[in-house]
Design a protein around this motif. Structure first.
Motif, PDB file in Angstrom:
ATOM      1  N   ALA A  71      16.655 -25.191  49.331  1.00  0.00           N
ATOM      2  CA  ALA A  71      15.441 -26.001  49.380  1.00  0.00           C
ATOM      3  C   ALA A  71      15.750 -27.454  49.724  1.00  0.00           C
ATOM      4  O   ALA A  71      14.948 -28.120  50.400  1.00  0.00           O
ATOM      5  CB  ALA A  71      14.706 -25.920  48.047  1.00  0.00           C
ATOM      6  N   ARG A  72      16.888 -27.937  49.281  1.00  0.00           N
ATOM      7  CA  ARG A  72      17.253 -29.337  49.546  1.00  0.00           C
ATOM      8  C   ARG A  72      17.756 -29.542  50.974  1.00  0.00           C
ATOM      9  O   ARG A  72      17.578 -30.631  51.532  1.00  0.00           O
ATOM     10  CB  ARG A  72      18.333 -29.789  48.560  1.00  0.00           C
ATOM     11  CG  ARG A  72      17.838 -29.868  47.123  1.00  0.00           C
ATOM     12  CD  ARG A  72      18.927 -30.277  46.160  1.00  0.00           C
ATOM     13  NE  ARG A  72      19.271 -31.685  46.260  1.00  0.00           N
ATOM     14  CZ  ARG A  72      20.140 -32.304  45.466  1.00  0.00           C
ATOM     15  NH1 ARG A  72      20.759 -31.624  44.519  1.00  0.00           N
ATOM     16  NH2 ARG A  72      20.386 -33.579  45.605  1.00  0.00           N
ATOM     17  N   ARG A  73      18.380 -28.539  51.558  1.00  0.00           N
ATOM     18  CA  ARG A  73      19.077 -28.741  52.831  1.00  0.00           C
ATOM     19  C   ARG A  73      18.412 -28.080  54.031  1.00  0.00           C
ATOM     20  O   ARG A  73      18.866 -28.257  55.155  1.00  0.00           O
ATOM     21  CB  ARG A  73      20.512 -28.235  52.701  1.00  0.00           C
ATOM     22  CG  ARG A  73      21.325 -29.035  51.685  1.00  0.00           C
ATOM     23  CD  ARG A  73      22.669 -28.424  51.434  1.00  0.00           C
ATOM     24  NE  ARG A  73      23.352 -29.124  50.342  1.00  0.00           N
ATOM     25  CZ  ARG A  73      24.390 -28.642  49.684  1.00  0.00           C
ATOM     26  NH1 ARG A  73      24.898 -27.460  50.003  1.00  0.00           N
ATOM     27  NH2 ARG A  73      24.947 -29.329  48.691  1.00  0.00           N
ATOM     28  N   ILE A  74      17.344 -27.317  53.791  1.00  0.00           N
ATOM     29  CA  ILE A  74      16.649 -26.672  54.903  1.00  0.00           C
ATOM     30  C   ILE A  74      15.216 -27.193  54.930  1.00  0.00           C
ATOM     31  O   ILE A  74      14.447 -26.993  53.982  1.00  0.00           O
ATOM     32  CB  ILE A  74      16.670 -25.133  54.767  1.00  0.00           C
ATOM     33  CG1 ILE A  74      18.119 -24.629  54.693  1.00  0.00           C
ATOM     34  CG2 ILE A  74      15.949 -24.488  55.943  1.00  0.00           C
ATOM     35  CD1 ILE A  74      18.255 -23.141  54.447  1.00  0.00           C
ATOM     36  N   ARG A  75      14.856 -27.841  55.997  1.00  0.00           N
ATOM     37  CA  ARG A  75      13.570 -28.523  56.098  1.00  0.00           C
ATOM     38  C   ARG A  75      12.391 -27.551  55.954  1.00  0.00           C
ATOM     39  O   ARG A  75      12.335 -26.506  56.617  1.00  0.00           O
ATOM     40  CB  ARG A  75      13.487 -29.246  57.448  1.00  0.00           C
ATOM     41  CG  ARG A  75      12.235 -30.096  57.643  1.00  0.00           C
ATOM     42  CD  ARG A  75      12.180 -30.642  59.043  1.00  0.00           C
ATOM     43  NE  ARG A  75      13.296 -31.529  59.318  1.00  0.00           N
ATOM     44  CZ  ARG A  75      13.305 -32.833  59.060  1.00  0.00           C
ATOM     45  NH1 ARG A  75      12.227 -33.387  58.505  1.00  0.00           N
ATOM     46  NH2 ARG A  75      14.343 -33.576  59.342  1.00  0.00           N
ATOM     47  N   ASP A  76      11.447 -27.916  55.098  1.00  0.00           N
ATOM     48  CA  ASP A  76      10.156 -27.223  54.947  1.00  0.00           C
ATOM     49  C   ASP A  76      10.261 -25.761  54.511  1.00  0.00           C
ATOM     50  O   ASP A  76       9.286 -25.009  54.635  1.00  0.00           O
ATOM     51  CB  ASP A  76       9.351 -27.284  56.258  1.00  0.00           C
ATOM     52  CG  ASP A  76       9.021 -28.713  56.671  1.00  0.00           C
ATOM     53  OD1 ASP A  76       8.817 -29.547  55.757  1.00  0.00           O
ATOM     54  OD2 ASP A  76       8.986 -28.996  57.876  1.00  0.00           O
ATOM     55  N   VAL A  77      11.387 -25.340  54.015  1.00  0.00           N
ATOM     56  CA  VAL A  77      11.528 -23.946  53.611  1.00  0.00           C
ATOM     57  C   VAL A  77      10.877 -23.700  52.251  1.00  0.00           C
ATOM     58  O   VAL A  77      10.809 -24.596  51.405  1.00  0.00           O
ATOM     59  CB  VAL A  77      13.020 -23.533  53.576  1.00  0.00           C
ATOM     60  CG1 VAL A  77      13.723 -24.082  52.333  1.00  0.00           C
ATOM     61  CG2 VAL A  77      13.184 -22.031  53.657  1.00  0.00           C
ATOM     62  N   GLN A  78      10.370 -22.489  52.060  1.00  0.00           N
ATOM     63  CA  GLN A  78       9.854 -22.038  50.774  1.00  0.00           C
ATOM     64  C   GLN A  78      10.785 -20.945  50.257  1.00  0.00           C
ATOM     65  O   GLN A  78      11.143 -20.028  51.006  1.00  0.00           O
ATOM     66  CB  GLN A  78       8.436 -21.480  50.912  1.00  0.00           C
ATOM     67  CG  GLN A  78       7.397 -22.524  51.313  1.00  0.00           C
ATOM     68  CD  GLN A  78       7.134 -23.523  50.207  1.00  0.00           C
ATOM     69  OE1 GLN A  78       7.026 -23.159  49.039  1.00  0.00           O
ATOM     70  NE2 GLN A  78       7.013 -24.801  50.569  1.00  0.00           N
ATOM     71  N   VAL A  79      11.177 -21.044  49.001  1.00  0.00           N
ATOM     72  CA  VAL A  79      12.128 -20.094  48.415  1.00  0.00           C
ATOM     73  C   VAL A  79      11.471 -19.381  47.240  1.00  0.00           C
ATOM     74  O   VAL A  79      10.898 -20.026  46.355  1.00  0.00           O
ATOM     75  CB  VAL A  79      13.414 -20.804  47.932  1.00  0.00           C
ATOM     76  CG1 VAL A  79      14.411 -19.773  47.381  1.00  0.00           C
ATOM     77  CG2 VAL A  79      14.046 -21.607  49.066  1.00  0.00           C
ATOM     78  N   LEU A  80      11.573 -18.044  47.251  1.00  0.00           N
ATOM     79  CA  LEU A  80      11.175 -17.242  46.096  1.00  0.00           C
ATOM     80  C   LEU A  80      12.442 -16.745  45.430  1.00  0.00           C
ATOM     81  O   LEU A  80      13.219 -15.996  46.038  1.00  0.00           O
ATOM     82  CB  LEU A  80      10.314 -16.052  46.526  1.00  0.00           C
ATOM     83  CG  LEU A  80      10.033 -14.996  45.438  1.00  0.00           C
ATOM     84  CD1 LEU A  80       9.269 -15.614  44.265  1.00  0.00           C
ATOM     85  CD2 LEU A  80       9.272 -13.805  46.013  1.00  0.00           C
ATOM     86  N   GLY A  81      12.678 -17.166  44.190  1.00  0.00           N
ATOM     87  CA  GLY A  81      13.848 -16.735  43.436  1.00  0.00           C
ATOM     88  C   GLY A  81      13.468 -15.676  42.420  1.00  0.00           C
ATOM     89  O   GLY A  81      12.536 -15.864  41.639  1.00  0.00           O
ATOM     90  N   VAL A  82      14.181 -14.554  42.445  1.00  0.00           N
ATOM     91  CA  VAL A  82      13.885 -13.431  41.554  1.00  0.00           C
ATOM     92  C   VAL A  82      15.116 -13.106  40.720  1.00  0.00           C
ATOM     93  O   VAL A  82      16.239 -13.069  41.247  1.00  0.00           O
ATOM     94  CB  VAL A  82      13.471 -12.185  42.369  1.00  0.00           C
ATOM     95  CG1 VAL A  82      13.233 -10.984  41.450  1.00  0.00           C
ATOM     96  CG2 VAL A  82      12.229 -12.473  43.201  1.00  0.00           C
ATOM     97  N   ASP A  83      14.905 -12.854  39.420  1.00  0.00           N
ATOM     98  CA  ASP A  83      16.027 -12.502  38.552  1.00  0.00           C
ATOM     99  C   ASP A  83      15.518 -11.654  37.382  1.00  0.00           C
ATOM    100  O   ASP A  83      14.368 -11.785  36.964  1.00  0.00           O
ATOM    101  CB  ASP A  83      16.713 -13.766  38.017  1.00  0.00           C
ATOM    102  CG  ASP A  83      18.138 -13.491  37.534  1.00  0.00           C
ATOM    103  OD1 ASP A  83      19.073 -13.717  38.325  1.00  0.00           O
ATOM    104  OD2 ASP A  83      18.303 -13.045  36.390  1.00  0.00           O
ATOM    105  N   LEU A  84      16.414 -10.810  36.869  1.00  0.00           N
ATOM    106  CA  LEU A  84      16.091  -9.981  35.705  1.00  0.00           C
ATOM    107  C   LEU A  84      16.006 -10.774  34.411  1.00  0.00           C
ATOM    108  O   LEU A  84      15.260 -10.433  33.505  1.00  0.00           O
ATOM    109  CB  LEU A  84      17.176  -8.908  35.515  1.00  0.00           C
ATOM    110  CG  LEU A  84      17.059  -7.566  36.206  1.00  0.00           C
ATOM    111  CD1 LEU A  84      18.310  -6.741  35.912  1.00  0.00           C
ATOM    112  CD2 LEU A  84      15.804  -6.814  35.769  1.00  0.00           C
ATOM    113  N   SER A  85      16.817 -11.831  34.314  1.00  0.00           N
ATOM    114  CA  SER A  85      17.000 -12.535  33.046  1.00  0.00           C
ATOM    115  C   SER A  85      16.040 -13.715  32.905  1.00  0.00           C
ATOM    116  O   SER A  85      16.131 -14.698  33.653  1.00  0.00           O
ATOM    117  CB  SER A  85      18.445 -13.044  32.929  1.00  0.00           C
ATOM    118  OG  SER A  85      18.568 -13.965  31.871  1.00  0.00           O
TER     119      SER A  85
END
Length: 238
Positions: A71-85
């Motif tokens: 998110a910090r280094r790629i312009r205008d990107v949206q990130v969905l983070g998924v985890d079990l914990s």
């Protein structure tokens, strides 16, 4: 293999393990790796950035280090983070909010084998140090492939066993003898830090893993060795 060898499934034990070690995970992760994991993540970000993604799915996002870096280094990107914990995600949320990135990173508790993500809806999917913890590796790879748009790619960072005999012996001495003692002392969960290096030994070799990626639906699969083979960056295209 499973962290605790109880009657629970591997998935349930992995979730319990990461919930247990979440408060000390970042400290131990960076200290025990002498921060070389940061270098590997930067290389993953560089590989992802070349795809010029608008939307990234980061599976097994953990405490959010890779999601934050992207998110910090790629312009205008949206990130969905998924985890079990949920405990790992709680740490990630605090870090993301502290960096003002909560508008660009969304976190969700979820299962890598049953992702609540639409077909062909992300440009890139990433996993950092998570695929070896999947309950069903083949199913997890197929789910990643399902979510990626045609022309997109997957980038996976994972530990591996060095091929050089001398270096492998040194690496395994550290992993099996030193790391569990320090990790267990600090986290108070020695079995977690026995499982983590042992799971590397059971993970498929790079050639076998890339064959699994191909069977899951990826093409042009390749691996980039990191730090004398301690880790690999795997890349596959859809």
């Amino acid at each position: 293999m499973k962290p605790y060898n109880t009657d629970q499934t591997k998935k349930e034990e992995v979730r319990e393990m990461f919930d247990n070690i979440a408060p000390k995970y970042d400290l131990l992760n960076h200290t025990l790796s002498m921060s070389i994991d940061r270098v590997w993540r930067r290389r993953v970000v560089g590989e992802v950035r070349r795809a010029k993604p608008g939307r990234i799915l980061d599976v097994a996002t953990g405490t959010g280090d890779l999601a934050i870096a992207m998110a910090r280094r790629i312009r205008d990107v949206q990130v969905l983070g998924v985890d079990l914990s949920e405990q790992m995600l709680a740490v990630a949320r605090r870090k993301i909010e502290a960096r003002g990135l909560d508008g660009r990173i969304v976190l969700d508790r979820g299962d890598a084998e049953r992702l609540a993500v639409a077909d062909a809806s992300v440009d890139v999917a990433t996993v950092a140090f998570g695929v070896r913890n999947f309950g069903d590796l083949g199913a997890g790879l197929r789910e990643l492939a399902r979510t990626i748009k045609p022309g997109g790619k997957v980038v996976i960072l994972e530990f591996s066993r060095p091929r050089n005999r001398v270096f492998r012996a040194l690496y395994e001495f550290y992993s099996y003898k030193i790391l569990p003692r320090i990790g267990g002392l600090v986290s108070r969960d020695k079995r977690a830090y026995e499982y983590l290096p042992a799971s590397v030994g059971e993970f498929p070799a790079p050639e076998e893993f890339m064959a699994m990626m191909a069977r899951a639906g990826f093409r042009n699969c390749r691996a980039r060795s990191q730090s004398f083979g301690i880790a690999q960056i795997y890349i596959g295209e859809r």
